[in-house]
Design a protein around this motif. Structure first.
Motif, mmCIF file in Angstrom:
data_model
loop_
_atom_site.group_PDB
_atom_site.id
_atom_site.type_symbol
_atom_site.label_atom_id
_atom_site.label_comp_id
_atom_site.label_asym_id
_atom_site.label_seq_id
_atom_site.Cartn_x
_atom_site.Cartn_y
_atom_site.Cartn_z
ATOM 1 N N HIS A 1 16.603 34.075 53.862
ATOM 2 C CA HIS A 1 17.226 32.930 53.198
ATOM 3 C C HIS A 1 18.550 32.569 53.860
ATOM 4 C CE1 HIS A 1 19.591 35.750 50.339
ATOM 5 N NE2 HIS A 1 20.511 35.021 50.932
ATOM 6 N N ILE A 2 18.987 31.358 53.559
ATOM 7 C CA ILE A 2 20.291 30.854 53.986
ATOM 8 C C ILE A 2 21.059 30.494 52.720
ATOM 9 C CG2 ILE A 2 21.525 29.066 55.270
ATOM 10 C CD1 ILE A 2 18.882 28.645 56.876
ATOM 11 N N LYS A 3 22.272 31.034 52.605
ATOM 12 C CA LYS A 3 23.122 30.735 51.444
ATOM 13 C C LYS A 3 24.531 30.462 51.957
ATOM 14 C CE LYS A 3 25.041 32.780 47.211
ATOM 15 N NZ LYS A 3 26.448 32.621 47.677
ATOM 16 N N LEU A 4 24.930 29.211 51.903
ATOM 17 C CA LEU A 4 26.262 28.827 52.360
ATOM 18 C C LEU A 4 27.129 28.326 51.213
ATOM 19 C CD1 LEU A 4 25.230 26.901 55.619
ATOM 20 C CD2 LEU A 4 25.817 29.322 55.364
ATOM 21 N N ASN A 5 26.573 28.315 50.000
ATOM 22 C CA ASN A 5 27.289 27.818 48.821
ATOM 23 C C ASN A 5 27.560 28.944 47.828
ATOM 24 O OD1 ASN A 5 27.342 24.724 48.936
ATOM 25 N ND2 ASN A 5 25.213 25.178 49.433
ATOM 26 N N GLY A 6 28.737 28.920 47.199
ATOM 27 C CA GLY A 6 29.013 29.815 46.086
ATOM 28 C C GLY A 6 29.363 31.229 46.503
ATOM 29 N N ASP A 7 29.772 31.999 45.490
ATOM 30 C CA ASP A 7 30.156 33.394 45.710
ATOM 31 C C ASP A 7 28.928 34.283 45.841
ATOM 32 O OD1 ASP A 7 32.953 32.981 45.545
ATOM 33 O OD2 ASP A 7 32.840 32.940 43.358
ATOM 34 N N SER A 8 29.168 35.527 46.204
ATOM 35 C CA SER A 8 28.127 36.543 46.120
ATOM 36 C C SER A 8 28.044 37.045 44.682
ATOM 37 C CB SER A 8 28.448 37.725 47.039
ATOM 38 O OG SER A 8 27.581 38.815 46.749
ATOM 39 N N PRO A 9 26.846 37.348 44.175
ATOM 40 C CA PRO A 9 26.752 37.968 42.859
ATOM 41 C C PRO A 9 27.395 39.357 42.826
ATOM 42 C CG PRO A 9 24.630 37.999 43.947
ATOM 43 C CD PRO A 9 25.521 37.124 44.770
ATOM 44 N N LEU A 10 27.600 39.952 44.007
ATOM 45 C CA LEU A 10 28.206 41.281 44.083
ATOM 46 C C LEU A 10 29.718 41.219 44.238
ATOM 47 C CD1 LEU A 10 26.108 43.414 43.667
ATOM 48 C CD2 LEU A 10 25.087 41.594 45.033
ATOM 49 N N ARG A 11 30.299 40.041 44.062
ATOM 50 C CA ARG A 11 31.748 39.882 44.112
ATOM 51 C C ARG A 11 32.378 40.674 42.960
ATOM 52 N NH1 ARG A 11 35.167 36.171 41.479
ATOM 53 N NH2 ARG A 11 37.055 35.628 42.630
ATOM 54 N N GLY A 12 33.561 41.228 43.204
ATOM 55 C CA GLY A 12 34.253 41.985 42.162
ATOM 56 C C GLY A 12 34.081 43.474 42.347
ATOM 57 N N PRO A 13 34.558 44.265 41.374
ATOM 58 C CA PRO A 13 34.454 45.725 41.495
ATOM 59 C C PRO A 13 33.011 46.166 41.693
ATOM 60 C CG PRO A 13 35.902 45.123 39.674
ATOM 61 C CD PRO A 13 35.252 43.860 40.134
ATOM 62 N N ASN A 14 32.794 47.066 42.628
ATOM 63 C CA ASN A 14 31.442 47.557 42.887
ATOM 64 C C ASN A 14 31.063 48.636 41.887
ATOM 65 O OD1 ASN A 14 29.029 47.653 44.529
ATOM 66 N ND2 ASN A 14 29.690 49.711 45.099
ATOM 67 N N VAL A 15 29.810 48.594 41.421
ATOM 68 C CA VAL A 15 29.279 49.649 40.550
ATOM 69 C C VAL A 15 28.449 50.583 41.430
ATOM 70 C CG1 VAL A 15 27.954 50.176 38.470
ATOM 71 C CG2 VAL A 15 29.226 48.013 38.623
ATOM 72 N N GLU A 16 29.045 51.693 41.818
ATOM 73 C CA GLU A 16 28.422 52.598 42.791
ATOM 74 C C GLU A 16 27.086 53.145 42.315
ATOM 75 O OE1 GLU A 16 29.297 53.458 45.847
ATOM 76 O OE2 GLU A 16 31.189 52.325 45.932
ATOM 77 N N ASP A 17 26.868 53.195 40.982
ATOM 78 C CA ASP A 17 25.593 53.701 40.468
ATOM 79 C C ASP A 17 24.415 52.849 40.922
ATOM 80 O OD1 ASP A 17 26.432 55.845 38.235
ATOM 81 O OD2 ASP A 17 27.838 54.164 38.177
ATOM 82 N N PHE A 18 24.669 51.581 41.227
ATOM 83 C CA PHE A 18 23.600 50.699 41.679
ATOM 84 C C PHE A 18 23.486 50.654 43.194
ATOM 85 C CE2 PHE A 18 24.419 48.886 37.415
ATOM 86 C CZ PHE A 18 23.137 49.003 36.898
ATOM 87 N N GLY A 19 24.616 50.688 43.903
ATOM 88 C CA GLY A 19 24.552 50.608 45.343
ATOM 89 C C GLY A 19 25.930 50.592 45.967
ATOM 90 N N PRO A 20 25.998 50.631 47.295
ATOM 91 C CA PRO A 20 27.283 50.718 47.984
ATOM 92 C C PRO A 20 28.021 49.378 48.023
ATOM 93 C CG PRO A 20 25.510 50.589 49.578
ATOM 94 C CD PRO A 20 24.861 50.687 48.227
ATOM 95 N N ARG A 21 29.307 49.443 48.289
ATOM 96 C CA ARG A 21 30.121 48.234 48.390
ATOM 97 C C ARG A 21 29.576 47.275 49.453
ATOM 98 N NH1 ARG A 21 33.669 45.044 45.814
ATOM 99 N NH2 ARG A 21 31.530 44.319 45.722
ATOM 100 N N PHE A 22 29.293 47.805 50.625
ATOM 101 C CA PHE A 22 28.758 47.005 51.721
ATOM 102 C C PHE A 22 27.323 47.466 51.985
ATOM 103 C CE2 PHE A 22 33.361 47.429 52.371
ATOM 104 C CZ PHE A 22 33.729 46.091 52.246
ATOM 105 N N PHE A 23 26.407 46.531 52.052
ATOM 106 C CA PHE A 23 25.008 46.925 52.159
ATOM 107 C C PHE A 23 24.265 45.974 53.091
ATOM 108 C CE2 PHE A 23 25.591 44.073 48.640
ATOM 109 C CZ PHE A 23 24.469 43.266 48.571
#
Length: 273
Positions: free
Chosen positions: A133-155
């Motif tokens: 996909h291509i996404k050039l609009n809007g923020d990332s849904p992962l913006r903000g404090p990372n919840v490590e229980d779900f996944g790493p900050r950078f992925f």
């Protein structure tokens, strides 16, 4: 709002009081693709409004229900209705559904949407397996404090749309009356349809279809490490491809026409995953 692990766990814990089904596959049904939900056997239905910390669907063609049951012998949970940023939700809020489904135990996610064709070789009624996909609009849904229980900050997202599931979906198309392609989906925020100039730009960038959903769920699934398949139902040619205005009625009508064949195709895919 602090989206802690406990925030999502509260929704999952509530849903476990409604059913003893532990779903294997989570399915998100896009605009007018809700008829697939009728294929769910022994359904247990929960309105979104009942679920703590969940969101409410405001789109008329979205039922706004979670449906637990079985399809082709597989335990599933279907979201009949999804959420979009154009409804007023922040991108950060849009992580909620996939994270809750992950906590319920799903081992793969299948996303569907209605999309406009940018590729002139496509036509209404076709299906596109999303390769990227291509996404050039809007923020990332992962913006903000990372919840490590779900996944790493950078992925990594280079295999976000799982190659093995894409191949499976293309194999399942053999013998289907549907024309099935593989291509690139481009996200636009909506709710207005794209302009003809935006569609020309999308084509230059390599997009085959455009829509207003799916990528936030896909990114959340990738962060959670969930195998992912995403399918676009082509409901119209995008703005400027044909010399006529676009309408929501056109999208709804095309999706309704394909609903039966698409449901059969989805059942075949679910059985094969």
């Amino acid at each position: 709002m602090a989206y802690t692990y406990e925030y999502f766990q509260a929704a999952a814990d509530f849903l476990r009081t409604k059913t003893d089904i532990t779903p294997e596959i989570g399915i998100v049904l896009g605009s007018c693709l809700g008829p697939f939900a009728q294929a769910v056997e022994n359904p247990v239905t929960v309105d979104y409004a009942e679920i703590p910390h969940f969101l409410l669907s405001t789109v008329a063609s979205h039922a706004g229900k979670l449906i637990f049951g079985t399809v082709a012998g597989r335990r599933v949970v279907c979201m009949s209705g999804r959420f979009h940023s154009y409804e007023g939700y922040s991108f950060e809020e849009l992580v909620i559904p996939i994270r809750v489904l992950k906590l319920l135990g799903i081992r793969a996610a299948v996303l569907t949407n209605a999309a406009g064709a940018v590729n002139r070789d496509y036509r209404p009624g076709d299906v596109m397996v999303i390769r990227d996909h291509i996404k050039l609009n809007g923020d990332s849904p992962l913006r903000g404090p990372n919840v490590e229980d779900f996944g790493p900050r950078f992925f990594d997202v280079s295999r976000m749309y799982t190659p093995e599931l894409r191949k499976l979906a293309l194999d399942c198309a053999k013998g289907s009356p549907l024309r099935v392609h593989e291509g690139t989906y481009m996200f636009f925020p909506g709710p207005q349809f794209e302009t003809p100039a935006e569609i020309r730009a999308a084509r230059l960038l390599g997009a085959d279809a455009v829509g207003m959903s799916t990528v936030t769920e896909a990114l959340t699934a990738a962060h959670c490490g969930l195998p992912l398949l995403a399918l676009s139902v082509v409901t119209n040619m995008a703005a400027g491809v044909l010399d006529r205005p676009l309408s929501a009625g056109e999208v709804d009508e095309a999706a309704e026409k394909i609903a039966g064949a698409f449901s059969d195709y989805m059942k075949h895919i679910v059985a094969a995953i």
